[in-house]
Design an enzyme around this catalytic site. Sequence first.
Site, PDB file in Angstrom:
ATOM      1  N   CYS A  48     -20.059  53.161  59.047  1.00  0.00           N
ATOM      2  CA  CYS A  48     -19.539  54.390  59.649  1.00  0.00           C
ATOM      3  C   CYS A  48     -20.671  55.344  60.049  1.00  0.00           C
ATOM      4  O   CYS A  48     -21.464  55.765  59.211  1.00  0.00           O
ATOM      5  CB  CYS A  48     -18.603  55.079  58.666  1.00  0.00           C
ATOM      6  SG  CYS A  48     -18.012  56.686  59.216  1.00  0.00           S
ATOM      7  N   GLY A  49     -20.730  55.689  61.315  1.00  0.00           N
ATOM      8  CA  GLY A  49     -21.757  56.607  61.806  1.00  0.00           C
ATOM      9  C   GLY A  49     -21.649  57.995  61.198  1.00  0.00           C
ATOM     10  O   GLY A  49     -22.653  58.634  60.900  1.00  0.00           O
ATOM     11  N   HIS A  50     -20.419  58.488  61.000  1.00  0.00           N
ATOM     12  CA  HIS A  50     -20.238  59.807  60.387  1.00  0.00           C
ATOM     13  C   HIS A  50     -20.736  59.807  58.942  1.00  0.00           C
ATOM     14  O   HIS A  50     -21.373  60.766  58.501  1.00  0.00           O
ATOM     15  CB  HIS A  50     -18.763  60.219  60.426  1.00  0.00           C
ATOM     16  CG  HIS A  50     -18.209  60.373  61.793  1.00  0.00           C
ATOM     17  ND1 HIS A  50     -18.563  61.414  62.620  1.00  0.00           N
ATOM     18  CD2 HIS A  50     -17.353  59.602  62.492  1.00  0.00           C
ATOM     19  CE1 HIS A  50     -17.930  61.288  63.770  1.00  0.00           C
ATOM     20  NE2 HIS A  50     -17.191  60.189  63.725  1.00  0.00           N
ATOM     21  N   CYS A  51     -20.458  58.727  58.226  1.00  0.00           N
ATOM     22  CA  CYS A  51     -20.907  58.607  56.838  1.00  0.00           C
ATOM     23  C   CYS A  51     -22.434  58.578  56.765  1.00  0.00           C
ATOM     24  O   CYS A  51     -23.031  59.213  55.895  1.00  0.00           O
ATOM     25  CB  CYS A  51     -20.330  57.353  56.190  1.00  0.00           C
ATOM     26  SG  CYS A  51     -18.537  57.347  56.064  1.00  0.00           S
TER      27      CYS A  51
END
Length: 82
Positions: A48-51
């Site tokens: 996950c890029g946001h993570c």
Amino acid sequence: WDGAGGGVRTWDGQIVWDDDVVVLNGRNMNSFVRKHSHVLVQVYARWCGHCKKFDPIYRKAASHLRLEGSTAILAKVDGPAN
């Protein structure tokens, strides 16, 4: 805490620390959360890029809490893996 081995510390023989963030899994999460009254658990996915973007902010907050002597603990668990 055993500071040997760089940024990862072992505690209680079962808990792994990544800097000041506790790394939990499906086997130890419930018992750890029951044992400590102030725990915030981040459920993340490695892909996950946001993570990934949030990770350094979360680590900094965990370090700040430790340095301030807070009883609050920041933890994380890999959601898809657990």
